[in-house]
Design a protein around this motif. Structure first.
Motif, PDB file in Angstrom:
ATOM      1  N   LEU A  77       1.353  -1.324   6.742  1.00  0.00           N
ATOM      2  CA  LEU A  77       0.406  -1.011   6.071  1.00  0.00           C
ATOM      3  C   LEU A  77      -0.042  -1.451   5.060  1.00  0.00           C
ATOM      4  O   LEU A  77      -1.292  -1.007   4.207  1.00  0.00           O
ATOM      5  CB  LEU A  77       1.628  -0.349   4.826  1.00  0.00           C
ATOM      6  CG  LEU A  77       2.655   1.322   5.362  1.00  0.00           C
ATOM      7  CD1 LEU A  77       4.155   1.292   4.981  1.00  0.00           C
ATOM      8  CD2 LEU A  77       1.686   2.173   5.571  1.00  0.00           C
ATOM      9  N   VAL A  78      -0.099  -3.128   4.443  1.00  0.00           N
ATOM     10  CA  VAL A  78      -0.857  -3.655   4.030  1.00  0.00           C
ATOM     11  C   VAL A  78      -1.700  -3.857   4.553  1.00  0.00           C
ATOM     12  O   VAL A  78      -2.677  -4.254   3.914  1.00  0.00           O
ATOM     13  CB  VAL A  78       0.186  -5.274   3.923  1.00  0.00           C
ATOM     14  CG1 VAL A  78      -1.078  -6.250   3.328  1.00  0.00           C
ATOM     15  CG2 VAL A  78       1.439  -4.989   2.639  1.00  0.00           C
ATOM     16  N   VAL A  79      -1.816  -4.079   5.898  1.00  0.00           N
ATOM     17  CA  VAL A  79      -3.170  -4.236   6.694  1.00  0.00           C
ATOM     18  C   VAL A  79      -4.029  -2.979   6.239  1.00  0.00           C
ATOM     19  O   VAL A  79      -5.217  -2.672   6.893  1.00  0.00           O
ATOM     20  CB  VAL A  79      -3.666  -5.407   7.585  1.00  0.00           C
ATOM     21  CG1 VAL A  79      -2.268  -6.298   6.738  1.00  0.00           C
ATOM     22  CG2 VAL A  79      -2.355  -4.057   8.651  1.00  0.00           C
ATOM     23  N   THR A  80      -3.594  -1.658   6.304  1.00  0.00           N
ATOM     24  CA  THR A  80      -4.067  -0.497   6.430  1.00  0.00           C
ATOM     25  C   THR A  80      -5.454  -0.320   5.460  1.00  0.00           C
ATOM     26  O   THR A  80      -5.133  -1.431   4.087  1.00  0.00           O
ATOM     27  CB  THR A  80      -3.126   0.659   5.889  1.00  0.00           C
ATOM     28  OG1 THR A  80      -2.653   0.479   7.412  1.00  0.00           O
ATOM     29  CG2 THR A  80      -3.836   1.992   6.451  1.00  0.00           C
ATOM     30  N   PRO A  81      -6.974  -0.566   5.654  1.00  0.00           N
ATOM     31  CA  PRO A  81      -7.481  -0.237   4.234  1.00  0.00           C
ATOM     32  C   PRO A  81      -7.425   0.105   3.228  1.00  0.00           C
ATOM     33  O   PRO A  81      -7.573   1.112   3.743  1.00  0.00           O
ATOM     34  CB  PRO A  81      -8.861   0.021   5.308  1.00  0.00           C
ATOM     35  CG  PRO A  81      -8.386  -0.541   6.496  1.00  0.00           C
ATOM     36  CD  PRO A  81      -6.830  -0.237   7.001  1.00  0.00           C
ATOM     37  N   GLY A  82      -7.617   0.297   1.617  1.00  0.00           N
ATOM     38  CA  GLY A  82      -7.509   0.740   1.195  1.00  0.00           C
ATOM     39  C   GLY A  82      -6.034   0.943   0.506  1.00  0.00           C
ATOM     40  O   GLY A  82      -5.720   2.077  -0.562  1.00  0.00           O
ATOM     41  N   VAL A  84      -3.550  -1.592  -0.710  1.00  0.00           N
ATOM     42  CA  VAL A  84      -2.607  -2.355  -1.393  1.00  0.00           C
ATOM     43  C   VAL A  84      -3.933  -2.724  -2.085  1.00  0.00           C
ATOM     44  O   VAL A  84      -4.936  -2.314  -1.473  1.00  0.00           O
ATOM     45  CB  VAL A  84      -2.219  -2.765  -1.094  1.00  0.00           C
ATOM     46  CG1 VAL A  84      -1.821  -4.603  -1.992  1.00  0.00           C
ATOM     47  CG2 VAL A  84      -1.256  -2.408  -0.169  1.00  0.00           C
ATOM     48  N   ASP A  85      -3.788  -2.235  -3.666  1.00  0.00           N
ATOM     49  CA  ASP A  85      -5.270  -3.429  -4.959  1.00  0.00           C
ATOM     50  C   ASP A  85      -4.197  -4.547  -4.952  1.00  0.00           C
ATOM     51  O   ASP A  85      -3.459  -4.692  -6.046  1.00  0.00           O
ATOM     52  CB  ASP A  85      -4.977  -3.030  -5.579  1.00  0.00           C
ATOM     53  CG  ASP A  85      -5.997  -2.830  -6.518  1.00  0.00           C
ATOM     54  OD1 ASP A  85      -6.327  -3.970  -6.510  1.00  0.00           O
ATOM     55  OD2 ASP A  85      -6.518  -1.952  -7.804  1.00  0.00           O
ATOM     56  N   TRP A  86      -4.686  -5.717  -4.077  1.00  0.00           N
ATOM     57  CA  TRP A  86      -4.039  -6.755  -4.995  1.00  0.00           C
ATOM     58  C   TRP A  86      -4.464  -7.318  -5.945  1.00  0.00           C
ATOM     59  O   TRP A  86      -4.092  -8.200  -6.271  1.00  0.00           O
ATOM     60  CB  TRP A  86      -4.732  -7.698  -3.640  1.00  0.00           C
ATOM     61  CG  TRP A  86      -3.878  -7.511  -2.174  1.00  0.00           C
ATOM     62  CD1 TRP A  86      -4.377  -7.190  -1.186  1.00  0.00           C
ATOM     63  CD2 TRP A  86      -2.700  -7.483  -1.525  1.00  0.00           C
ATOM     64  NE1 TRP A  86      -3.561  -6.804  -0.580  1.00  0.00           N
ATOM     65  CE2 TRP A  86      -2.409  -7.243  -0.509  1.00  0.00           C
ATOM     66  CE3 TRP A  86      -1.304  -8.459  -2.077  1.00  0.00           C
ATOM     67  CZ2 TRP A  86      -1.296  -7.634   0.205  1.00  0.00           C
ATOM     68  CZ3 TRP A  86      -0.637  -8.821  -1.593  1.00  0.00           C
ATOM     69  CH2 TRP A  86      -0.120  -7.980  -0.393  1.00  0.00           C
ATOM     70  N   SER A  87      -5.749  -7.119  -6.853  1.00  0.00           N
ATOM     71  CA  SER A  87      -5.837  -6.809  -8.047  1.00  0.00           C
ATOM     72  C   SER A  87      -4.242  -7.098  -9.026  1.00  0.00           C
ATOM     73  O   SER A  87      -4.181  -7.102  -9.966  1.00  0.00           O
ATOM     74  CB  SER A  87      -7.170  -6.661  -8.570  1.00  0.00           C
ATOM     75  OG  SER A  87      -6.472  -5.063  -8.640  1.00  0.00           O
ATOM     76  N   MET A  88      -3.605  -5.857  -8.929  1.00  0.00           N
ATOM     77  CA  MET A  88      -2.124  -5.309  -9.621  1.00  0.00           C
ATOM     78  C   MET A  88      -1.363  -6.362  -9.331  1.00  0.00           C
ATOM     79  O   MET A  88      -1.260  -7.781  -8.796  1.00  0.00           O
ATOM     80  CB  MET A  88      -2.956  -3.964  -9.157  1.00  0.00           C
ATOM     81  CG  MET A  88      -3.304  -3.131  -9.256  1.00  0.00           C
ATOM     82  SD  MET A  88      -3.097  -1.124  -9.073  1.00  0.00           S
ATOM     83  CE  MET A  88      -2.587  -0.416 -10.604  1.00  0.00           C
ATOM     84  N   SER A 144       7.939  -0.820  -8.196  1.00  0.00           N
ATOM     85  CA  SER A 144       7.176  -1.523  -7.946  1.00  0.00           C
ATOM     86  C   SER A 144       5.671  -0.377  -7.638  1.00  0.00           C
ATOM     87  O   SER A 144       4.557  -0.207  -7.583  1.00  0.00           O
ATOM     88  CB  SER A 144       6.675  -2.870  -7.238  1.00  0.00           C
ATOM     89  OG  SER A 144       7.741  -3.828  -7.565  1.00  0.00           O
ATOM     90  N   VAL A 145       6.728  -0.025  -5.600  1.00  0.00           N
ATOM     91  CA  VAL A 145       5.670   0.955  -5.190  1.00  0.00           C
ATOM     92  C   VAL A 145       5.559   2.306  -5.996  1.00  0.00           C
ATOM     93  O   VAL A 145       4.638   2.778  -6.356  1.00  0.00           O
ATOM     94  CB  VAL A 145       6.411   1.713  -4.195  1.00  0.00           C
ATOM     95  CG1 VAL A 145       5.933   2.142  -3.451  1.00  0.00           C
ATOM     96  CG2 VAL A 145       6.592  -0.169  -3.501  1.00  0.00           C
ATOM     97  N   ILE A 146       6.443   2.685  -6.946  1.00  0.00           N
ATOM     98  CA  ILE A 146       6.212   4.110  -7.650  1.00  0.00           C
ATOM     99  C   ILE A 146       5.704   4.178  -8.670  1.00  0.00           C
ATOM    100  O   ILE A 146       4.379   4.919  -8.886  1.00  0.00           O
ATOM    101  CB  ILE A 146       7.392   5.113  -7.774  1.00  0.00           C
ATOM    102  CG1 ILE A 146       8.528   4.954  -7.133  1.00  0.00           C
ATOM    103  CG2 ILE A 146       7.394   5.917  -8.944  1.00  0.00           C
ATOM    104  CD1 ILE A 146       7.998   6.491  -5.720  1.00  0.00           C
ATOM    105  N   VAL A 147       5.792   3.426  -9.771  1.00  0.00           N
ATOM    106  CA  VAL A 147       5.013   3.170 -10.274  1.00  0.00           C
ATOM    107  C   VAL A 147       3.959   2.635 -10.843  1.00  0.00           C
ATOM    108  O   VAL A 147       2.317   2.705 -11.587  1.00  0.00           O
ATOM    109  CB  VAL A 147       6.160   2.395 -12.037  1.00  0.00           C
ATOM    110  CG1 VAL A 147       5.078   2.209 -13.203  1.00  0.00           C
ATOM    111  CG2 VAL A 147       7.226   3.648 -12.410  1.00  0.00           C
ATOM    112  N   LYS A 148       3.486   1.150  -9.583  1.00  0.00           N
ATOM    113  CA  LYS A 148       2.300   0.836  -9.304  1.00  0.00           C
ATOM    114  C   LYS A 148       1.419   0.054 -10.788  1.00  0.00           C
ATOM    115  O   LYS A 148       0.835  -0.192 -11.239  1.00  0.00           O
ATOM    116  CB  LYS A 148       2.055   1.346  -8.604  1.00  0.00           C
ATOM    117  CG  LYS A 148       1.169   1.878  -7.646  1.00  0.00           C
ATOM    118  CD  LYS A 148       0.611   2.473  -6.539  1.00  0.00           C
ATOM    119  CE  LYS A 148       1.359   2.510  -5.362  1.00  0.00           C
ATOM    120  NZ  LYS A 148       0.128   2.293  -4.440  1.00  0.00           N
TER     121      LYS A 148
END
Length: 149
Positions: A77-82, A84-88, A144-148
């Motif tokens: 999932l992490v390497v799936t494009p679009g 994960v926004d690593w700036s968050m 983390s995952v729900i609220v982002k």
């Protein structure tokens, strides 16, 4: 391989969630077994051997494969494009909590070996307290995952 991940995203996510649920079940149950083992079982008895068998099978047959598949599908999932926004902050807080969960899994493995060697030094109370660790980490991961944030 990465090219097929966007098309397989929902199935990878399904397999990740199933793996996480299986892993978490073991992370909650094994410390409870340790509580009863530490408080009510004398080393070297038939009951001690039964608890050791239950603990070993739970760790090796359920928890270890579930942890590995959790990591495998999570990394997919992490390497799936679009995705994960690593700036968050959320992917970093989730990653830290998952590393904490993995540490806890390894700690449980060491405790199981201590019981197997007749060398457990922790009380049932200590195992009860440690049983709260996966709960706290789970809250961090889910928030983390729900609220982002």
């Amino acid at each position: 391989m990465i090219d097929i991940l966007p098309d397989a995203y929902l199935w990878v996510k399904v397999l990740h969630v199933i793996s996480v649920i299986s892993w978490m079940a073991g992370l909650f149950y094994l410390p409870r077994l340790f509580v009863y083992h530490a408080e009510q079982v004398d080393a070297g008895t038939a009951t001690d051997r039964m608890f050791q068998t239950m603990e070993r099978r739970l760790l090796r047959a359920i928890m270890a494969p579930a942890m590995l598949t959790t990591w495998l599908f999570g990394l997919a999932l992490v390497v799936t494009p679009g995705i994960v926004d690593w700036s968050m902050i959320w992917p970093w807080s989730k990653a830290a909590a998952v590393l904490g969960m993995t540490w806890f899994h390894m700690w449980l493995g060491r405790q199981r070996k201590a019981f197997a060697q007749g060398d457990n030094r922790l009380s049932g109370r200590r195992y009860r307290l440690m049983n709260e660790v996966p709960t706290v980490l789970m809250i961090v991961i889910v928030a983390s995952v729900i609220v982002k944030f």
